[in-house]
Structures are given as C-alpha cells and as structure tokens.
Design a protein around this motif. Structure first.
Motif, PDB file in Angstrom:
ATOM      1  N   LEU A 107      31.782  34.342 -84.572  1.00 22.75           N
ATOM      2  CA  LEU A 107      31.750  34.525 -86.018  1.00 22.75           C
ATOM      3  C   LEU A 107      32.065  33.226 -86.752  1.00 22.75           C
ATOM      4  N   ASP A 108      32.937  32.418 -86.188  1.00 19.36           N
ATOM      5  CA  ASP A 108      33.266  31.136 -86.800  1.00 19.36           C
ATOM      6  C   ASP A 108      32.049  30.216 -86.804  1.00 19.36           C
ATOM      7  N   TYR A 109      31.251  30.296 -85.773  1.00 15.85           N
ATOM      8  CA  TYR A 109      30.058  29.459 -85.685  1.00 15.85           C
ATOM      9  C   TYR A 109      28.965  29.925 -86.657  1.00 15.85           C
ATOM     10  N   HIS A 110      28.722  31.215 -86.695  1.00 14.21           N
ATOM     11  CA  HIS A 110      27.616  31.736 -87.496  1.00 14.21           C
ATOM     12  C   HIS A 110      28.005  32.072 -88.938  1.00 14.21           C
ATOM     13  N   LEU A 111      29.249  32.459 -89.174  1.00 10.86           N
ATOM     14  CA  LEU A 111      29.665  32.897 -90.514  1.00 10.86           C
ATOM     15  C   LEU A 111      30.829  32.073 -91.031  1.00 10.86           C
ATOM     16  N   TYR A 112      30.795  30.787 -90.784  1.00 15.15           N
ATOM     17  CA  TYR A 112      31.880  29.895 -91.188  1.00 15.15           C
ATOM     18  C   TYR A 112      32.106  29.901 -92.698  1.00 15.15           C
ATOM     19  N   TYR A 113      31.110  30.257 -93.452  1.00 12.33           N
ATOM     20  CA  TYR A 113      31.178  30.221 -94.912  1.00 12.33           C
ATOM     21  C   TYR A 113      31.815  31.461 -95.522  1.00 12.33           C
ATOM     22  N   ASP A 114      32.077  32.462 -94.735  1.00 12.49           N
ATOM     23  CA  ASP A 114      32.569  33.737 -95.261  1.00 12.49           C
ATOM     24  C   ASP A 114      34.043  33.922 -94.921  1.00 12.49           C
ATOM     25  N   ASP A 115      34.778  34.575 -95.818  1.00 14.28           N
ATOM     26  CA  ASP A 115      36.207  34.784 -95.580  1.00 14.28           C
ATOM     27  C   ASP A 115      36.560  36.249 -95.346  1.00 14.28           C
ATOM     28  N   VAL A 116      35.568  37.094 -95.161  1.00 16.81           N
ATOM     29  CA  VAL A 116      35.819  38.519 -94.940  1.00 16.81           C
ATOM     30  C   VAL A 116      36.096  38.813 -93.470  1.00 16.81           C
ATOM     31  N   TRP A 117      35.350  38.207 -92.565  1.00 22.54           N
ATOM     32  CA  TRP A 117      35.456  38.555 -91.155  1.00 22.54           C
ATOM     33  C   TRP A 117      36.823  38.243 -90.543  1.00 22.54           C
ATOM     34  N   PRO A 118      37.556  37.185 -90.959  1.00 17.97           N
ATOM     35  CA  PRO A 118      38.883  36.995 -90.348  1.00 17.97           C
ATOM     36  C   PRO A 118      39.818  38.173 -90.622  1.00 17.97           C
ATOM     37  N   TYR A 119      39.758  38.725 -91.824  1.00 20.46           N
ATOM     38  CA  TYR A 119      40.584  39.895 -92.141  1.00 20.46           C
ATOM     39  C   TYR A 119      40.175  41.086 -91.288  1.00 20.46           C
ATOM     40  N   LEU A 120      38.882  41.334 -91.158  1.00 21.35           N
ATOM     41  CA  LEU A 120      38.406  42.456 -90.348  1.00 21.35           C
ATOM     42  C   LEU A 120      38.793  42.284 -88.881  1.00 21.35           C
ATOM     43  N   LEU A 121      38.713  41.067 -88.385  1.00 21.49           N
ATOM     44  CA  LEU A 121      39.071  40.813 -86.989  1.00 21.49           C
ATOM     45  C   LEU A 121      40.567  40.986 -86.755  1.00 21.49           C
ATOM     46  N   LEU A 122      41.389  40.521 -87.689  1.00 19.91           N
ATOM     47  CA  LEU A 122      42.838  40.715 -87.558  1.00 19.91           C
ATOM     48  C   LEU A 122      43.209  42.193 -87.657  1.00 19.91           C
ATOM     49  N   SER A 123      42.546  42.930 -88.524  1.00 15.93           N
ATOM     50  CA  SER A 123      42.794  44.374 -88.622  1.00 15.93           C
ATOM     51  C   SER A 123      42.416  45.071 -87.318  1.00 15.93           C
ATOM     52  N   PHE A 124      41.305  44.643 -86.735  1.00 10.59           N
ATOM     53  CA  PHE A 124      40.874  45.213 -85.456  1.00 10.59           C
ATOM     54  C   PHE A 124      41.882  44.891 -84.359  1.00 10.59           C
ATOM     55  N   LEU A 125      42.371  43.653 -84.327  1.00  9.46           N
ATOM     56  CA  LEU A 125      43.373  43.259 -83.333  1.00  9.46           C
ATOM     57  C   LEU A 125      44.656  44.064 -83.508  1.00  9.46           C
ATOM     58  N   GLU A 126      45.064  44.271 -84.745  1.00  9.70           N
ATOM     59  CA  GLU A 126      46.258  45.077 -85.002  1.00  9.70           C
ATOM     60  C   GLU A 126      46.053  46.524 -84.543  1.00  9.70           C
ATOM     61  N   ALA A 127      44.870  47.069 -84.782  1.00  8.38           N
ATOM     62  CA  ALA A 127      44.587  48.435 -84.343  1.00  8.38           C
ATOM     63  C   ALA A 127      44.587  48.540 -82.820  1.00  8.38           C
ATOM     64  N   VAL A 128      44.073  47.523 -82.143  1.00  4.65           N
ATOM     65  CA  VAL A 128      44.098  47.513 -80.678  1.00  4.65           C
ATOM     66  C   VAL A 128      45.542  47.485 -80.190  1.00  4.65           C
ATOM     67  N   HIS A 129      46.367  46.669 -80.820  1.00  7.65           N
ATOM     68  CA  HIS A 129      47.783  46.607 -80.457  1.00  7.65           C
ATOM     69  C   HIS A 129      48.461  47.955 -80.683  1.00  7.65           C
ATOM     70  N   ASN A 130      48.197  48.579 -81.832  1.00 13.82           N
ATOM     71  CA  ASN A 130      48.791  49.889 -82.117  1.00 13.82           C
ATOM     72  C   ASN A 130      48.311  50.947 -81.137  1.00 13.82           C
ATOM     73  N   THR A 131      47.070  50.839 -80.685  1.00  9.81           N
ATOM     74  CA  THR A 131      46.552  51.783 -79.687  1.00  9.81           C
ATOM     75  C   THR A 131      47.317  51.641 -78.383  1.00  9.81           C
ATOM     76  N   ARG A 132      47.634  50.425 -78.023  1.00 10.28           N
ATOM     77  CA  ARG A 132      48.416  50.202 -76.795  1.00 10.28           C
ATOM     78  C   ARG A 132      49.834  50.740 -76.937  1.00 10.28           C
ATOM     79  N   GLN A 133      50.315  50.894 -78.186  1.00  4.13           N
ATOM     80  CA  GLN A 133      51.640  51.456 -78.439  1.00  4.13           C
ATOM     81  C   GLN A 133      51.593  52.975 -78.587  1.00  4.13           C
ATOM     82  N   GLY A 134      50.403  53.559 -78.555  1.00  3.34           N
ATOM     83  CA  GLY A 134      50.274  55.012 -78.616  1.00  3.34           C
ATOM     84  C   GLY A 134      49.680  55.562 -79.898  1.00  3.34           C
TER      85      GLY A 134
END
Length: 136
Positions: free
Chosen positions: A58-85
């Motif tokens: 995403l950094d390579y193809h969408l370097y100009y956009d600032d939406v995807w870092p938030y979506l990716l961090l939210s996804f990472l947080e959800a994955v972490h929460n899933t591992r916590q139950g």
C-alpha cells in the motif's frame, strides 16, 4: 571502455511512471507467492510479516493517501483483540480495509492489490483454526 552501472538506477529508469524516483521513494514490494503461501498465519510473527507486506504494497501504490494507514492499524488492533478472545471487530475492520483496497485497484496494480486482499483473508480466517494447530 567499461562503465559502472547501478542496477537500482537502471531498474528505476525502466519502470514506467517511476522516472522521478529517489532513494527516499518507496521501493517496489518484493512478493513471492511461495513465501506468502507457506506461512502459518496463526502464529504472531507470520501475522506481523503479512501486515508489513500489506503496508509495503500500500505504501508503494497508495503513498499519496492517508486513509489506509488508519485502516491497517485498526485491522492490526482487531487481530490483536481476536487473539485476546474478542472476535467482534475483526470482520468489520477487515471488510473496511478490503473495500478500500478494492476501490483503489487499477489495471497497473491489480496483482499487488489482490495480494493485499489475499493476505487480509488469510489473517482473518486463520484464527478459526487456531485450536487445530500443534504448534500453538
């Protein structure tokens, strides 16, 4: 007379649309189907590897956009929460990330963006099989 040629400069000149690339520009992601398919996405280090590959693409193809870092961090947080139950947020954040990626697909980046969709699905689906692994 012999001449020294830097391969990165040569590749940069051959890639369309990347003539103005500098050493600070994001590098083209190095993707290997074998490497991505042979990982067990139930393990934390492989999940982080996949998240970093998604970020790299995403950094390579969408370097100009600032939406995807938030979506990716939210996804990472959800994955972490899933591992916590807590399994509630993962489908929603995964769907948001995939919807965004689908809206950004062009003929030039469809292979790399489909890899993002694949990695997101692999991360999303793997917790369902966490109990069947002998390495957990």
């Amino acid at each position: 007379m012999a001449q020294i040629v830097h391969l990165d400069d040569h590749r940069r000149m051959r890639e369309p649309g990347r003539e103005m690339a500098t050493n600070l520009s994001p590098q083209r992601p190095r993707l290997s189907d074998r490497d991505l398919w042979t990982r067990d996405y139930r393990q934390t280090d492989n999940i982080l590897y996949a998240i970093m590959k998604i970020k790299e693409i995403l950094d390579y193809h969408l370097y100009y956009d600032d939406v995807w870092p938030y979506l990716l961090l939210s996804f990472l947080e959800a994955v972490h929460n899933t591992r916590q139950g807590d399994d509630e947020a993962l489908p929603g954040t995964g769907a948001s990330l995939k919807d965004y990626v689908l809206s950004a697909i062009t003929p030039a980046n469809k292979r790399d963006m489909s890899m993002v969709l694949l990695l997101t699905d692999l991360i999303e689906k793997s917790p369902n099989f966490r109990g069947t692994s002998s390495s957990s």
